[in-house]
Motif scaffolding. Structure first.
Motif, PDB file in Angstrom:
ATOM      1  N   LEU A  17       2.837  -4.658  -2.499  1.00 47.70           N
ATOM      2  CA  LEU A  17       3.426  -5.855  -1.915  1.00 47.70           C
ATOM      3  C   LEU A  17       3.345  -5.834  -0.394  1.00 47.70           C
ATOM      4  CD1 LEU A  17       6.505  -6.379  -4.242  1.00 47.70           C
ATOM      5  CD2 LEU A  17       4.354  -7.653  -4.230  1.00 47.70           C
ATOM      6  N   ARG A  18       3.545  -4.670   0.211  1.00 43.20           N
ATOM      7  CA  ARG A  18       3.431  -4.574   1.671  1.00 43.20           C
ATOM      8  C   ARG A  18       2.000  -4.851   2.130  1.00 43.20           C
ATOM      9  NH1 ARG A  18       7.661  -2.178   4.547  1.00 43.20           N
ATOM     10  NH2 ARG A  18       9.321  -1.433   3.194  1.00 43.20           N
ATOM     11  N   GLU A  19       1.022  -4.331   1.377  1.00 40.21           N
ATOM     12  CA  GLU A  19      -0.373  -4.589   1.723  1.00 40.21           C
ATOM     13  C   GLU A  19      -0.680  -6.086   1.625  1.00 40.21           C
ATOM     14  OE1 GLU A  19      -2.664  -2.069  -0.845  1.00 40.21           O
ATOM     15  OE2 GLU A  19      -2.103  -0.255   0.250  1.00 40.21           O
ATOM     16  N   THR A  52       4.208 -11.712  -9.575  1.00 39.05           N
ATOM     17  CA  THR A  52       4.217 -11.650 -11.042  1.00 39.05           C
ATOM     18  C   THR A  52       3.759 -10.281 -11.523  1.00 39.05           C
ATOM     19  OG1 THR A  52       3.798 -14.018 -11.187  1.00 39.05           O
ATOM     20  CG2 THR A  52       3.303 -12.712 -13.140  1.00 39.05           C
ATOM     21  N   SER A  53       2.717  -9.749 -10.896  1.00 39.53           N
ATOM     22  CA  SER A  53       2.211  -8.426 -11.266  1.00 39.53           C
ATOM     23  C   SER A  53       3.268  -7.349 -11.000  1.00 39.53           C
ATOM     24  CB  SER A  53       0.939  -8.116 -10.482  1.00 39.53           C
ATOM     25  OG  SER A  53       0.515  -6.808 -10.713  1.00 39.53           O
ATOM     26  N   ALA A  54       3.921  -7.434  -9.852  1.00 42.84           N
ATOM     27  CA  ALA A  54       4.956  -6.447  -9.510  1.00 42.84           C
ATOM     28  C   ALA A  54       6.119  -6.523 -10.490  1.00 42.84           C
ATOM     29  CB  ALA A  54       5.450  -6.671  -8.083  1.00 42.84           C
ATOM     30  N   LEU A  55       6.538  -7.726 -10.823  1.00 47.26           N
ATOM     31  CA  LEU A  55       7.649  -7.880 -11.768  1.00 47.26           C
ATOM     32  C   LEU A  55       7.264  -7.373 -13.155  1.00 47.26           C
ATOM     33  CD1 LEU A  55       9.037 -11.360 -10.695  1.00 47.26           C
ATOM     34  CD2 LEU A  55      10.038  -9.111 -10.262  1.00 47.26           C
ATOM     35  N   ALA A  56       6.018  -7.572 -13.545  1.00 47.28           N
ATOM     36  CA  ALA A  56       5.560  -7.065 -14.839  1.00 47.28           C
ATOM     37  C   ALA A  56       5.613  -5.539 -14.868  1.00 47.28           C
ATOM     38  CB  ALA A  56       4.144  -7.553 -15.129  1.00 47.28           C
ATOM     39  N   PRO A  83       2.546   2.455 -15.527  1.00 46.18           N
ATOM     40  CA  PRO A  83       1.900   1.143 -15.536  1.00 46.18           C
ATOM     41  C   PRO A  83       0.771   1.125 -14.516  1.00 46.18           C
ATOM     42  CG  PRO A  83       4.280   0.906 -15.448  1.00 46.18           C
ATOM     43  CD  PRO A  83       3.976   2.373 -15.267  1.00 46.18           C
ATOM     44  N   ALA A  84      -0.297   0.464 -14.852  1.00 48.50           N
ATOM     45  CA  ALA A  84      -1.478   0.437 -13.990  1.00 48.50           C
ATOM     46  C   ALA A  84      -1.185  -0.254 -12.662  1.00 48.50           C
ATOM     47  CB  ALA A  84      -2.611  -0.284 -14.704  1.00 48.50           C
ATOM     48  N   PRO A  85      -1.758   0.285 -11.574  1.00 50.46           N
ATOM     49  CA  PRO A  85      -1.604  -0.383 -10.279  1.00 50.46           C
ATOM     50  C   PRO A  85      -2.428  -1.662 -10.254  1.00 50.46           C
ATOM     51  CG  PRO A  85      -3.070   1.488 -10.078  1.00 50.46           C
ATOM     52  CD  PRO A  85      -2.531   1.501 -11.481  1.00 50.46           C
ATOM     53  N   PRO A  86      -2.147  -2.534  -9.320  1.00 53.93           N
ATOM     54  CA  PRO A  86      -2.936  -3.763  -9.222  1.00 53.93           C
ATOM     55  C   PRO A  86      -4.409  -3.444  -8.996  1.00 53.93           C
ATOM     56  CG  PRO A  86      -1.061  -3.835  -7.733  1.00 53.93           C
ATOM     57  CD  PRO A  86      -1.113  -2.464  -8.321  1.00 53.93           C
ATOM     58  N   ARG A  87      -5.283  -4.269  -9.529  1.00 52.77           N
ATOM     59  CA  ARG A  87      -6.722  -4.067  -9.372  1.00 52.77           C
ATOM     60  C   ARG A  87      -7.152  -4.428  -7.952  1.00 52.77           C
ATOM     61  NH1 ARG A  87      -8.818  -7.101 -14.757  1.00 52.77           N
ATOM     62  NH2 ARG A  87      -7.756  -5.740 -16.219  1.00 52.77           N
ATOM     63  N   VAL A  88      -8.103  -3.670  -7.459  1.00 53.71           N
ATOM     64  CA  VAL A  88      -8.677  -3.975  -6.151  1.00 53.71           C
ATOM     65  C   VAL A  88      -9.840  -4.919  -6.393  1.00 53.71           C
ATOM     66  CG1 VAL A  88      -9.855  -3.005  -4.154  1.00 53.71           C
ATOM     67  CG2 VAL A  88      -8.005  -1.737  -5.250  1.00 53.71           C
ATOM     68  N   GLY A  89      -9.949  -5.915  -5.596  1.00 55.43           N
ATOM     69  CA  GLY A  89     -11.030  -6.883  -5.761  1.00 55.43           C
ATOM     70  C   GLY A  89     -10.712  -8.115  -4.962  1.00 55.43           C
ATOM     71  N   ALA A  90     -11.000  -9.240  -5.563  1.00 57.53           N
ATOM     72  CA  ALA A  90     -10.725 -10.509  -4.883  1.00 57.53           C
ATOM     73  C   ALA A  90      -9.239 -10.638  -4.605  1.00 57.53           C
ATOM     74  CB  ALA A  90     -11.202 -11.657  -5.763  1.00 57.53           C
ATOM     75  N   PRO A  91      -8.880 -11.131  -3.426  1.00 57.80           N
ATOM     76  CA  PRO A  91      -7.458 -11.280  -3.105  1.00 57.80           C
ATOM     77  C   PRO A  91      -6.793 -12.257  -4.069  1.00 57.80           C
ATOM     78  CG  PRO A  91      -8.833 -12.059  -1.304  1.00 57.80           C
ATOM     79  CD  PRO A  91      -9.734 -11.564  -2.364  1.00 57.80           C
ATOM     80  N   ARG A  92      -5.586 -11.923  -4.442  1.00 58.06           N
ATOM     81  CA  ARG A  92      -4.836 -12.791  -5.335  1.00 58.06           C
ATOM     82  C   ARG A  92      -3.821 -13.574  -4.525  1.00 58.06           C
ATOM     83  NH1 ARG A  92      -2.907  -9.060 -10.180  1.00 58.06           N
ATOM     84  NH2 ARG A  92      -2.384  -7.656  -8.524  1.00 58.06           N
ATOM     85  N   ARG A  93      -3.398 -14.673  -5.077  1.00 59.19           N
ATOM     86  CA  ARG A  93      -2.351 -15.448  -4.414  1.00 59.19           C
ATOM     87  C   ARG A  93      -1.062 -14.652  -4.467  1.00 59.19           C
ATOM     88  NH1 ARG A  93      -4.336 -20.177  -7.808  1.00 59.19           N
ATOM     89  NH2 ARG A  93      -2.899 -19.187  -9.225  1.00 59.19           N
ATOM     90  N   SER A  94      -0.180 -14.904  -3.507  1.00 66.95           N
ATOM     91  CA  SER A  94       1.064 -14.142  -3.419  1.00 66.95           C
ATOM     92  C   SER A  94       1.903 -14.279  -4.680  1.00 66.95           C
ATOM     93  CB  SER A  94       1.866 -14.549  -2.186  1.00 66.95           C
ATOM     94  OG  SER A  94       2.174 -15.920  -2.231  1.00 66.95           O
ATOM     95  N   GLY A  95       1.879 -15.423  -5.354  1.00 64.01           N
ATOM     96  CA  GLY A  95       2.620 -15.595  -6.598  1.00 64.01           C
ATOM     97  C   GLY A  95       2.127 -14.653  -7.678  1.00 64.01           C
TER      98      GLY A  95
END
Length: 63
Positions: free
Chosen positions: A54-56, A26-30, A10-22
């Motif tokens: 998540l740690r970052e 959601t991305s991690a659970l997906a 599964p693709a890692p989270p995209r780097v860019g604008a910071p996302r809200r913790s929620g």
């Protein structure tokens, strides 16, 4: 001898604008939900990537 079947991770989270913790959660659970399509020997890589993301996010929230 059988050939190994490659399943993309599964693709890692995209780097860019910071996302809200929620959204991070959601991305991690997906990504965890997508583990069924990933060979077991690749699960550790997925867990590590999710943990790192998540740690970052937590570290940036503390700043």
């Amino acid at each position: 001898m059988t050939e190994a079947v490659h399943h993309p991770l599964p693709a890692p989270p995209r780097v860019g604008a910071p996302r809200r913790s929620g959204e991070e959660l959601t991305s991690a659970l997906a990504r965890l939900d997508a583990l069924d399509a990933v060979p077991v020997h690749d699960h550790v890589d997925v867990f590590d990537a999710i943990d790192r993301a998540l740690r970052e996010r937590l570290a940036s929230a503390e700043d």
